[in-house]
Design an enzyme around this catalytic site. Structure first.
Site, PDB file in Angstrom:
ATOM      1  N   LEU A 101       0.826  -1.207   0.000  1.00  0.00           N
ATOM      2  CA  LEU A 101       0.000   0.000   0.000  1.00  0.00           C
ATOM      3  C   LEU A 101       0.860   1.256   0.000  1.00  0.00           C
ATOM      4  O   LEU A 101       1.550   1.547   0.968  1.00  0.00           O
ATOM      5  CB  LEU A 101      -0.931  -0.010   1.209  1.00  0.00           C
ATOM      6  CG  LEU A 101      -1.786  -1.274   1.369  1.00  0.00           C
ATOM      7  CD1 LEU A 101      -2.642  -1.181   2.620  1.00  0.00           C
ATOM      8  CD2 LEU A 101      -2.647  -1.515   0.132  1.00  0.00           C
ATOM      9  N   GLU A 102       0.768   1.994  -1.088  1.00  0.00           N
ATOM     10  CA  GLU A 102       1.506   3.245  -1.199  1.00  0.00           C
ATOM     11  C   GLU A 102       0.628   4.466  -0.943  1.00  0.00           C
ATOM     12  O   GLU A 102       1.123   5.490  -0.480  1.00  0.00           O
ATOM     13  CB  GLU A 102       2.125   3.360  -2.597  1.00  0.00           C
ATOM     14  CG  GLU A 102       3.301   2.451  -2.819  1.00  0.00           C
ATOM     15  CD  GLU A 102       4.492   2.866  -1.974  1.00  0.00           C
ATOM     16  OE1 GLU A 102       5.088   3.926  -2.238  1.00  0.00           O
ATOM     17  OE2 GLU A 102       4.825   2.127  -1.030  1.00  0.00           O
ATOM     18  N   HIS A 103      -0.648   4.360  -1.240  1.00  0.00           N
ATOM     19  CA  HIS A 103      -1.509   5.544  -1.174  1.00  0.00           C
ATOM     20  C   HIS A 103      -2.712   5.351  -0.259  1.00  0.00           C
ATOM     21  O   HIS A 103      -3.675   6.105  -0.328  1.00  0.00           O
ATOM     22  CB  HIS A 103      -1.978   5.924  -2.584  1.00  0.00           C
ATOM     23  CG  HIS A 103      -0.848   6.172  -3.527  1.00  0.00           C
ATOM     24  ND1 HIS A 103       0.047   7.212  -3.363  1.00  0.00           N
ATOM     25  CD2 HIS A 103      -0.420   5.503  -4.625  1.00  0.00           C
ATOM     26  CE1 HIS A 103       0.950   7.179  -4.329  1.00  0.00           C
ATOM     27  NE2 HIS A 103       0.698   6.150  -5.106  1.00  0.00           N
TER      28      HIS A 103
END
Length: 300
Positions: A154-156
């Protein structure tokens, strides 16, 4: 005192000394594993070739990078890899004892889980498309092959999103009821503890593995940090924690450590943790060219 009473022979004493001097990488009782991400470069070779290499103990396909939108849309981006033959390739990997997982999230911005309903909808999609679901309307790109797990990359995401709901729902399901194998639930986190993007999910305590990415992060610009490693391993003592590294300087903007540095300076520290799991390598494309996994495999 015990050694004095036993009076070991000189040969036995020397053998014992050499064993101790060999260090934790070669003489330790526990051994680690190598996980690799696959699917980000068309020229990295096939999934089957990754498993046939003998380098990896888990392959994570990346990414399912669109979900949680309205109207509901899902997209699996494998960078131009054809899904033809993926059924046989997945089964080949599993035959070799290499589980194949699917990673959700990634570097795009087309995903979110703003509600419990969206999390449950994503579970339904994953279950029916890649695992044991049997809805006839479901499009199964890999045919009747069942994957082995789900990874959260999960980056965002934000702390308010409902990845904990998804994790709990996934944990309820045994993807191979016949032979009792449970779904591998993993996460690839940023190095700085905690990673608020996935913290609520990890705090459920049901994740099998956490791959801590000591790269592409200003907090770990120089690579591995023992203080952050300690925070991760202490916070989740029943979860296997992996050291995440890029396979070459080109694989990440920062955090690259050459294999010798990893063997000499990082693994002896990481392996002191009782829940040390191994090394995660980003990614197959760069690893294939640098042979990073080959250089560290016997030490991991």
């Amino acid at each position: 005192m015990a050694l004095t009473l036993l009076r070991p022979s000189l040969a036995v004493s020397l053998a014992l000394l050499l064993t101790l001097l060999a260090g934790p990488a070669s003489a330790q009782g526990k051994t680690g594993q190598v996980t690799v991400f696959w699917g980000r470069h068309k020229d990295e070779g096939s999934l089957r070739s990754a498993c046939d290499s003998g380098l990896y103990t888990m392959v994570i396909m990346s990414f399912l990078d669109v979900y949680g939108t309205t109207p509901t849309t899902y997209n699996l981006d494998l960078s131009g890899h054809s899904v033809a033959g993926m059924n046989a390739a997945t089964k080949r990997c599993q035959f070799l004892g290499v589980p194949v997982s699917i990673s959700i999230g990634g570097f795009g911005s087309g995903y979110s889980l703003p509600t419990n309903q969206s999390a449950l909808a994503l579970f339904d999609h994953l279950w029916n498309t890649y695992f044991g679901g049997n809805l006839t309307s479901a499009l199964r790109p890999f045919g009747d092959a069942w994957l082995d797990g789900v990874d959260m990359f999960l980056e965002h995401a934000t702390a308010a999103e409902h990845y904990d709901t998804l994790a709990v729902e996934l944990s309820k399901h045994n993807i191979r009821a016949g032979d009792g194998k449970l779904l591998h639930l993993t996460a690839a986190t940023h190095c700085k503890f905690p990673d608020d993007r996935v913290k609520e999910a990890l705090d459920t305590g049901i994740f099998e593995r956490i791959h801590v990415r000591f790269y592409d992060d200003p907090d770990c610009a120089a690579g591995f940090r023992g203080d952050e490693w300690g925070r991760w391993t202490n916070a989740y003592p029943f979860t296997k924690i992996y050291v995440g590294v890029p396979a070459s300087p080109q694989a990440a903007a920062s955090g690259y450590m050459d294999p010798a540095t990893l063997r000499r300076a990082v693994l002896p520290v990481a392996q002191k943790a009782s829940n040390y799991g191994g090394v995660m390598v980003w990614d197959r494309y760069f690893d294939k060219r640098s042979n990073y996994s080959g250089a560290i495999k016997n030490w991991v």
